[in-house]
Design an enzyme around this catalytic site. Structure first.
Site, PDB file in Angstrom:
ATOM      1  N   ASP A  10       0.868  -1.187   0.000  1.00 55.45           N
ATOM      2  CA  ASP A  10       0.000   0.000   0.000  1.00 55.45           C
ATOM      3  C   ASP A  10       0.898   1.228   0.000  1.00 55.45           C
ATOM      4  OD1 ASP A  10      -1.640   2.128   0.632  1.00 55.45           O
ATOM      5  OD2 ASP A  10      -2.609   1.122   2.332  1.00 55.45           O
ATOM      6  N   ASN A  24      -6.074  12.587 -11.373  1.00 59.53           N
ATOM      7  CA  ASN A  24      -6.685  13.022 -12.635  1.00 59.53           C
ATOM      8  C   ASN A  24      -6.449  14.526 -12.758  1.00 59.53           C
ATOM      9  OD1 ASN A  24      -9.037  14.507 -11.463  1.00 59.53           O
ATOM     10  ND2 ASN A  24      -9.490  12.463 -10.673  1.00 59.53           N
ATOM     11  N   GLY A  32      -9.492   4.666  -6.501  1.00 57.86           N
ATOM     12  CA  GLY A  32      -8.199   3.996  -6.624  1.00 57.86           C
ATOM     13  C   GLY A  32      -7.155   4.533  -5.665  1.00 57.86           C
ATOM     14  N   VAL A  33      -5.937   4.594  -6.146  1.00 57.70           N
ATOM     15  CA  VAL A  33      -4.829   5.026  -5.290  1.00 57.70           C
ATOM     16  C   VAL A  33      -4.994   6.498  -4.911  1.00 57.70           C
ATOM     17  CG1 VAL A  33      -3.177   5.591  -7.142  1.00 57.70           C
ATOM     18  CG2 VAL A  33      -2.338   4.762  -4.951  1.00 57.70           C
ATOM     19  N   ASP A  34      -5.586   7.276  -5.776  1.00 57.44           N
ATOM     20  CA  ASP A  34      -5.857   8.693  -5.494  1.00 57.44           C
ATOM     21  C   ASP A  34      -6.754   8.836  -4.253  1.00 57.44           C
ATOM     22  OD1 ASP A  34      -5.997  11.453  -5.876  1.00 57.44           O
ATOM     23  OD2 ASP A  34      -7.258  11.349  -7.672  1.00 57.44           O
ATOM     24  N   SER A 122      -1.998   4.498 -14.403  1.00 53.30           N
ATOM     25  CA  SER A 122      -2.853   4.148 -15.560  1.00 53.30           C
ATOM     26  C   SER A 122      -3.216   2.667 -15.662  1.00 53.30           C
ATOM     27  CB  SER A 122      -2.230   4.599 -16.900  1.00 53.30           C
ATOM     28  OG  SER A 122      -2.263   6.004 -17.023  1.00 53.30           O
ATOM     29  N   TYR A 126      -7.793   3.786 -15.544  1.00 52.38           N
ATOM     30  CA  TYR A 126      -7.434   4.332 -16.854  1.00 52.38           C
ATOM     31  C   TYR A 126      -7.120   3.255 -17.903  1.00 52.38           C
ATOM     32  CZ  TYR A 126      -7.602   9.279 -15.463  1.00 52.38           C
ATOM     33  OH  TYR A 126      -8.018  10.527 -15.070  1.00 52.38           O
TER      34      TYR A 126
HETATM   35  N1  AR6 Z   1      -1.252   1.559  -3.077  1.00 47.96           N
HETATM   36  C1  AR6 Z   1      -0.655   1.216  -4.254  1.00 47.96           C
HETATM   37  N2  AR6 Z   1      -1.339   1.000  -5.407  1.00 47.96           N
HETATM   38  C2  AR6 Z   1      -2.689   1.122  -5.344  1.00 47.96           C
HETATM   39  C3  AR6 Z   1      -3.387   1.476  -4.166  1.00 47.96           C
HETATM   40  C4  AR6 Z   1      -2.616   1.701  -2.996  1.00 47.96           C
HETATM   41  N3  AR6 Z   1      -3.172   2.045  -1.831  1.00 47.96           N
HETATM   42  N4  AR6 Z   1      -4.720   1.513  -4.456  1.00 47.96           N
HETATM   43  C5  AR6 Z   1      -4.860   1.180  -5.762  1.00 47.96           C
HETATM   44  N5  AR6 Z   1      -3.637   0.937  -6.304  1.00 47.96           N
HETATM   45  P1  AR6 Z   1      -5.846   3.674 -10.291  1.00 47.96           P
HETATM   46  P2  AR6 Z   1      -5.257   5.079 -12.824  1.00 47.96           P
HETATM   47  C6  AR6 Z   1      -3.279   0.515  -7.677  1.00 47.96           C
HETATM   48  O1  AR6 Z   1      -7.203   3.300 -10.792  1.00 47.96           O
HETATM   49  O2  AR6 Z   1      -5.470   3.830 -13.604  1.00 47.96           O
HETATM   50  C7  AR6 Z   1      -8.667   7.653  -9.877  1.00 47.96           C
HETATM   51  O3  AR6 Z   1     -10.039   7.761  -9.682  1.00 47.96           O
HETATM   52  C8  AR6 Z   1      -4.347  -0.085  -8.553  1.00 47.96           C
HETATM   53  O4  AR6 Z   1      -4.607  -1.436  -8.182  1.00 47.96           O
HETATM   54  O5  AR6 Z   1      -5.719   4.144  -8.895  1.00 47.96           O
HETATM   55  O6  AR6 Z   1      -4.061   5.928 -13.153  1.00 47.96           O
HETATM   56  C9  AR6 Z   1      -8.024   8.991 -10.238  1.00 47.96           C
HETATM   57  O7  AR6 Z   1      -8.664  10.078  -9.598  1.00 47.96           O
HETATM   58  C10 AR6 Z   1      -3.674   0.019  -9.923  1.00 47.96           C
HETATM   59  O8  AR6 Z   1      -2.737  -1.058 -10.106  1.00 47.96           O
HETATM   60  O9  AR6 Z   1      -5.177   4.836 -11.232  1.00 47.96           O
HETATM   61  C11 AR6 Z   1      -8.202   9.034 -11.713  1.00 47.96           C
HETATM   62  O10 AR6 Z   1      -9.489   9.516 -12.072  1.00 47.96           O
HETATM   63  C12 AR6 Z   1      -2.879   1.318  -9.825  1.00 47.96           C
HETATM   64  O11 AR6 Z   1      -2.852   1.643  -8.422  1.00 47.96           O
HETATM   65  C13 AR6 Z   1      -8.061   7.593 -12.145  1.00 47.96           C
HETATM   66  O12 AR6 Z   1      -8.429   6.829 -11.006  1.00 47.96           O
HETATM   67  C14 AR6 Z   1      -3.496   2.488 -10.578  1.00 47.96           C
HETATM   68  O13 AR6 Z   1      -4.917   2.398 -10.518  1.00 47.96           O
HETATM   69  C15 AR6 Z   1      -6.634   7.252 -12.484  1.00 47.96           C
HETATM   70  O14 AR6 Z   1      -6.583   5.940 -12.975  1.00 47.96           O
END
Ligand code: AR6
Length: 171
Positions: A10, A24, A32-34, A122, A126
């Site tokens: 994490d 974003n 997600g991570v955001d 992404s 994404y």
């Molecule tokens: N620690 C590490 N990685 C993580 C965590 C965490 N706590 N939580 C999720 N991931 P994403 P994107 C992983 O969707 O594709 C958001 O709504 C996840 O499993 O977070 O760049 C933003 O506001 C995946 O492998 O980011 C944007 O609108 C990776 O992080 C949009 O999502 C990226 O997944 C960005 O999409």
């Protein structure tokens, strides 16, 4: 060249100088991570992001760019927000994804970080496939040259994306 580390975990728990957020363009949070980073950092992070929107980025942070803020209650000192390309919106140019990683590392150097943790930008909402993200992320980290960064740590959420990065790092 910085050491490249691949760990499953994490990103909000990482004790590094800076963590990268897969944000974003609005910089105002999301899922997600955001969402995890904003939840763990507390309201000070959102306040700084709103300030950035009111000053430097009235139209939002462009895809492929990165900008640092403080980190609120996180163990890290800074959060570097980047915006990866969204495949579902037709953003299929790999250079945009390389740019998101490259500018994040550049911003880490600019603020004086010696260690940075990055997620698989992404590879979630994404819609980019994890093997492509892993290859671009590792290539970009290997190409990075800077005076201060000693550790570049990819923190992957779940075994599948961890395995993709592990394989890319062995290639
Ligand atoms: N620690 C590490 N990685 C993580 C965590 C965490 N706590 N939580 C999720 N991931 P994403 P994107 C992983 O969707 O594709 C958001 O709504 C996840 O499993 O977070 O760049 C933003 O506001 C995946 O492998 O980011 C944007 O609108 C990776 O992080 C949009 O999502 C990226 O997944 C960005 O999409």
């Amino acid at each position: 060249m910085a050491d490249i580390e691949i760990v499953e975990g994490d990103i909000t728990r990482q004790e590094v100088d800076a963590i990268v957020n897969a944000a974003n363009s609005t910089l105002l949070g999301g899922g997600g991570v955001d969402g995890a980073i904003h939840a763990a950092a507390g309201p000070a992070l959102l306040a700084e992001c709103r300030q950035l929107r009111a000053t430097r980025y009235p139209d939002g942070l462009p895809v492929g760019e990165a900008v640092a803020t403080g980190a609120g209650e996180l163990p890290a000192r800074w959060v570097i927000h980047t915006v990866g390309p969204n495949r579902h919106a037709g953003q299929v140019d790999p250079e945009l994804l390389a740019s998101a990683f490259r500018t994040s590392l550049g911003e880490a150097e600019r603020i004086g970080a010696t260690s940075v943790a990055l997620p698989a930008v992404s590879a979630g909402v994404y819609g980019w496939d994890r093997d492509t993200v892993a290859r671009i992320a590792i290539d970009t980290a290997r190409a990075h040259r800077g005076p201060q960064l000693r550790t570049v740590r990819f923190v992957l959420f779940g075994p599948a994306v961890f395995a993709a990065f592990d394989e890319a790092a062995r290639a």
